[in-house]
Design a protein around this motif. Structure first.
Motif, PDB file in Angstrom:
ATOM      1  N   LYS A   1      18.542 -21.825 -10.662  1.00 16.09           N
ATOM      2  CA  LYS A   1      18.875 -22.645  -9.381  1.00 16.09           C
ATOM      3  C   LYS A   1      20.322 -21.759  -9.071  1.00 16.09           C
ATOM      4  CE  LYS A   1      16.244 -26.243  -9.226  1.00 16.09           C
ATOM      5  NZ  LYS A   1      15.436 -26.269  -8.803  1.00 16.09           N
TER       6      LYS A   1
ATOM      7  N   SER B   1      23.490 -20.404  -7.399  1.00 12.54           N
ATOM      8  CA  SER B   1      25.003 -21.549  -7.496  1.00 12.54           C
ATOM      9  C   SER B   1      25.870 -20.194  -6.139  1.00 12.54           C
ATOM     10  CB  SER B   1      25.805 -20.577  -8.773  1.00 12.54           C
ATOM     11  OG  SER B   1      25.750 -21.963  -9.817  1.00 12.54           O
ATOM     12  N   SER B   2      26.784 -21.368  -5.709  1.00 11.88           N
ATOM     13  CA  SER B   2      27.483 -20.863  -4.541  1.00 11.88           C
ATOM     14  C   SER B   2      29.503 -20.914  -4.888  1.00 11.88           C
ATOM     15  CB  SER B   2      26.958 -21.751  -3.201  1.00 11.88           C
ATOM     16  OG  SER B   2      27.219 -23.406  -3.027  1.00 11.88           O
TER      17      SER B   2
ATOM     18  N   GLU C   1      25.954 -25.768  -7.916  1.00  9.23           N
ATOM     19  CA  GLU C   1      24.882 -24.798  -8.387  1.00  9.23           C
ATOM     20  C   GLU C   1      23.632 -25.538  -7.409  1.00  9.23           C
ATOM     21  OE1 GLU C   1      22.158 -26.089 -12.218  1.00  9.23           O
ATOM     22  OE2 GLU C   1      22.815 -24.937 -12.593  1.00  9.23           O
ATOM     23  N   SER C   2      22.941 -25.281  -6.923  1.00 10.40           N
ATOM     24  CA  SER C   2      22.300 -25.799  -5.540  1.00 10.40           C
ATOM     25  C   SER C   2      21.352 -26.567  -5.574  1.00 10.40           C
ATOM     26  CB  SER C   2      21.704 -24.387  -4.583  1.00 10.40           C
ATOM     27  OG  SER C   2      20.088 -25.207  -3.876  1.00 10.40           O
ATOM     28  N   THR C   3      20.953 -27.555  -5.395  1.00  7.13           N
ATOM     29  CA  THR C   3      19.929 -28.830  -5.761  1.00  7.13           C
ATOM     30  C   THR C   3      18.403 -28.550  -5.062  1.00  7.13           C
ATOM     31  OG1 THR C   3      20.422 -29.935  -3.895  1.00  7.13           O
ATOM     32  CG2 THR C   3      21.523 -30.446  -6.383  1.00  7.13           C
ATOM     33  N   ASN C   4      18.161 -27.215  -4.070  1.00  9.99           N
ATOM     34  CA  ASN C   4      17.433 -27.542  -3.624  1.00  9.99           C
ATOM     35  C   ASN C   4      16.127 -25.912  -4.253  1.00  9.99           C
ATOM     36  OD1 ASN C   4      18.654 -28.034  -0.772  1.00  9.99           O
ATOM     37  ND2 ASN C   4      18.901 -25.406  -0.519  1.00  9.99           N
TER      38      ASN C   4
END
Length: 108
Positions: A32, A34-35, A54-57
């Protein structure tokens, strides 16, 4: 040296490291990305890391395996933008140092 520029350099370095980690793991199953979100520093001066999220997509599914959700295009744009901002802050620090040197030479 300007504390404002130094705080920006630190925050931008963190943003660049997060993007580099995302790219390094583009082929890691179930990774996953991160940004980093940046925010204004204390008392409205400088820049600091607001959060690393952290992205959940979900990543694409191939067979029964979820692949990395890293978007290489977005990561490259982010890295270029961050690099330009970093360079601008380095230039500002350099000019500040040169001005200080000139002032000291004038006093001496």
């Amino acid at each position: 040296m300007s504390e404002t520029n130094l705080s920006a350099l630190s925050a931008l370095g963190t943003a660049q490291a997060v993007s580099a980690n995302n790219i390094a793991n583009v082929n890691t199953d179930d990774f996953k990305a991160s940004s980093v979100s940046l925010e204004t520093g204390p008392d409205g001066w400088g820049v600091r890391v607001g959060a690393i999220q952290e992205s959940t997509n979900a990543g694409p599914i191939v067979g029964d395996v979820e692949l990395s959700n890293t978007d290489l295009g977005r990561e490259m744009v982010d890295m270029i933008t961050t690099s330009r901002a970093f360079s601008a802050n380095v230039a500002a620090v350099r000019v500040s140092e040169e001005m200080t040197g000139h002032l000291l030479n004038m006093i001496a």
